[in-house]
Design a protein around this motif. Structure first.
Motif, PDB file in Angstrom:
ATOM      1  N   CYS A  61     -64.927 -39.379 -59.972  1.00 60.72           N
ATOM      2  CA  CYS A  61     -64.607 -40.358 -61.007  1.00 60.72           C
ATOM      3  C   CYS A  61     -63.113 -40.670 -60.951  1.00 60.72           C
ATOM      4  O   CYS A  61     -62.272 -39.776 -61.116  1.00 60.72           O
ATOM      5  CB  CYS A  61     -64.983 -39.759 -62.359  1.00 60.72           C
ATOM      6  N   SER A  62     -62.776 -41.936 -60.716  1.00 61.47           N
ATOM      7  CA  SER A  62     -61.362 -42.268 -60.554  1.00 61.47           C
ATOM      8  C   SER A  62     -61.020 -43.598 -61.219  1.00 61.47           C
ATOM      9  O   SER A  62     -61.874 -44.469 -61.391  1.00 61.47           O
ATOM     10  CB  SER A  62     -60.991 -42.331 -59.070  1.00 61.47           C
ATOM     11  N   ARG A  63     -59.741 -43.716 -61.580  1.00 61.27           N
ATOM     12  CA  ARG A  63     -59.197 -44.965 -62.115  1.00 61.27           C
ATOM     13  C   ARG A  63     -57.896 -45.246 -61.373  1.00 61.27           C
ATOM     14  O   ARG A  63     -56.985 -44.429 -61.372  1.00 61.27           O
ATOM     15  CB  ARG A  63     -58.931 -44.843 -63.617  1.00 61.27           C
ATOM     16  N   ASP A  64     -57.862 -46.378 -60.699  1.00 63.87           N
ATOM     17  CA  ASP A  64     -56.696 -46.750 -59.888  1.00 63.87           C
ATOM     18  C   ASP A  64     -56.335 -45.646 -58.895  1.00 63.87           C
ATOM     19  O   ASP A  64     -55.152 -45.343 -58.666  1.00 63.87           O
ATOM     20  CB  ASP A  64     -55.492 -47.058 -60.789  1.00 63.87           C
ATOM     21  N   GLY A  65     -57.369 -45.005 -58.332  1.00 68.02           N
ATOM     22  CA  GLY A  65     -57.145 -43.975 -57.327  1.00 68.02           C
ATOM     23  C   GLY A  65     -56.850 -42.594 -57.874  1.00 68.02           C
ATOM     24  O   GLY A  65     -56.719 -41.635 -57.109  1.00 68.02           O
ATOM     25  N   THR A  66     -56.777 -42.444 -59.204  1.00 65.39           N
ATOM     26  CA  THR A  66     -56.480 -41.157 -59.824  1.00 65.39           C
ATOM     27  C   THR A  66     -57.745 -40.559 -60.424  1.00 65.39           C
ATOM     28  O   THR A  66     -58.470 -41.241 -61.149  1.00 65.39           O
ATOM     29  CB  THR A  66     -55.424 -41.312 -60.938  1.00 65.39           C
ATOM     30  N   ASP A  67     -57.996 -39.286 -60.139  1.00 63.01           N
ATOM     31  CA  ASP A  67     -59.179 -38.616 -60.669  1.00 63.01           C
ATOM     32  C   ASP A  67     -59.055 -38.484 -62.188  1.00 63.01           C
ATOM     33  O   ASP A  67     -58.037 -38.022 -62.709  1.00 63.01           O
ATOM     34  CB  ASP A  67     -59.321 -37.233 -60.035  1.00 63.01           C
ATOM     35  N   VAL A  68     -60.128 -38.920 -62.887  1.00 63.28           N
ATOM     36  CA  VAL A  68     -60.092 -38.862 -64.355  1.00 63.28           C
ATOM     37  C   VAL A  68     -61.266 -38.064 -64.917  1.00 63.28           C
ATOM     38  O   VAL A  68     -61.550 -38.127 -66.111  1.00 63.28           O
ATOM     39  CB  VAL A  68     -60.096 -40.290 -64.960  1.00 63.28           C
ATOM     40  N   ALA A  69     -61.964 -37.309 -64.049  1.00 63.96           N
ATOM     41  CA  ALA A  69     -63.125 -36.548 -64.507  1.00 63.96           C
ATOM     42  C   ALA A  69     -62.748 -35.572 -65.619  1.00 63.96           C
ATOM     43  O   ALA A  69     -63.452 -35.459 -66.636  1.00 63.96           O
ATOM     44  CB  ALA A  69     -63.755 -35.803 -63.339  1.00 63.96           C
TER      45      ALA A  69
END
Length: 335
Positions: A93-101
């Motif tokens: 799970c990522s947003r703009d390439g950053t994992d946000v899990a």
């Protein structure tokens, strides 16, 4: 075993990925996990499902959507909302390439982003079968890309409520409980789809009600290892060889022996995705004289060897695409 039972015996979740998502508008999730089958249902609020091919479809609370992979799709509060979160293979799970899990975790099997005192947040339940052998290629091959059963049209409503009540619990054996609820929900929706008139159900399913072809199909499904001939089948169902061949081809779309060969390979493919099943064992179960004979037929039809098929299954990778006979786009059952 009747044709429907044989088909619906496929869904057997094993540690399926189940999640309750709480999301405040605007929100949009792009699903690119390559999972073979996913279930989406809304508990509160509406959502749009935007398949890779086809028309966006509005899901209201209680509606159940079954999405056939591995093509990506988007779920959002509005078709025009830009994608915010990307769900990749392994449920990354990522947003703009950053994992946000971790940063978006809200509790046991609960995830999302909800503003304090937000009464407009949507609550969505999703269940994902992560390997094809949990579903069976025979079932996947006939499903539409997106199948939706509206709320209030079957026993599925009870199962949705049960899933909602159980998904956040952390009890011994809870994973098994959730797997079985998910299986029952999928089977219930599929049974409604197959029984609905003009639903696009596969020809062989419709043919099971024929007094001649139906019994022949059951004979094939019950004992694919038997060295069937058209004459044998015709004798069993009480018609001439030519009469059976003509009627079977007209209703099913292919001759009896071609159907038998395809059915044997489909059963073998499902068997071979089990780690303990050898090629020789699968060959015996579906009527091939030895492992070499099955390997040759498997490679000719599917383009890979049984061993490669097993390796892909063990790695959790999707199998090579097989001919798709079901409706290609969206099917919405009548309310």
């Amino acid at each position: 075993m009747d044709t429907l039972t044989g088909l619906l015996d496929g869904p057997k979740a094993r540690g399926a990925f189940l999640l309750r998502s709480i999301l405040s508008p605007p929100w949009s999730l792009r699903i690119e996990d390559r999972a073979p089958l996913s279930v989406v249902t809304m508990i509160r609020g509406d959502a749009w499902i935007l398949p890779e091919r086809g028309t966006p479809l509005l899901l209201r609370p209680g509606d159940v959507a079954i999405v056939r992979g591995p093509e990506p799709y988007t779920v959002s509060d509005d078709p025009d909302t830009p994608v915010q979160v990307l769900i990749g293979p392994g449920q990354s799970c990522s947003r703009d390439g950053t994992d946000v899990a971790e940063s978006m975790a809200l509790g046991v099997r609960t995830w999302g982003e909800s503003r304090p005192d937000d009464t407009t947040s949507c609550v969505m339940l999703s269940g994902t079968y992560q390997a094809e052998h949990e579903i069976g290629q025979r079932l996947l091959a006939c499903l539409p890309a997106l199948l939706v059963r509206p709320a209030g049209t079957g026993a599925d409503d009870t199962l949705v409520k049960l899933l909602s009540a159980e998904i956040g619990r952390s009890e011994p054996g809870q994973e098994l409980v959730l797997d079985r609820i998910l299986d029952l929900l999928v089977v219930s929706v599929l049974r409604s789809w197959l029984a609905a008139p003009h639903s696009g159900a596969p020809a062989w399913y419709r043919a099971q009600h024929d007094p001649v072809v139906g019994p022949a199909l059951r004979l094939i499904h019950d004992d694919p290892a038997r060295p069937w001939t058209v004459a044998d089948l015709a004798q069993k169902v009480g018609v001439s060889r030519a009469g059976l061949a003509r009627r079977f081809t007209a209703l099913v779309g292919e001759p009896p022996m071609a159907y038998l060969a395809g059915w044997r390979l489909a059963v073998a493919a499902d068997l071979l995705r089990e780690p303990e099943c050898t090629v020789a064992f699968a060959a015996r179960k579906v009527g091939y004289s030895n492992a070499f004979a099955l390997s040759a037929a498997f490679k000719r039809v599917r383009g890979i060897s049984p061993q490669e098929h097993r390796r892909l299954a063990a790695a959790g990778a999707p199998a090579r695409p097989t001919p798709f006979s079901g409706p290609a786009e969206t099917v919405v059952l009548a309310g």
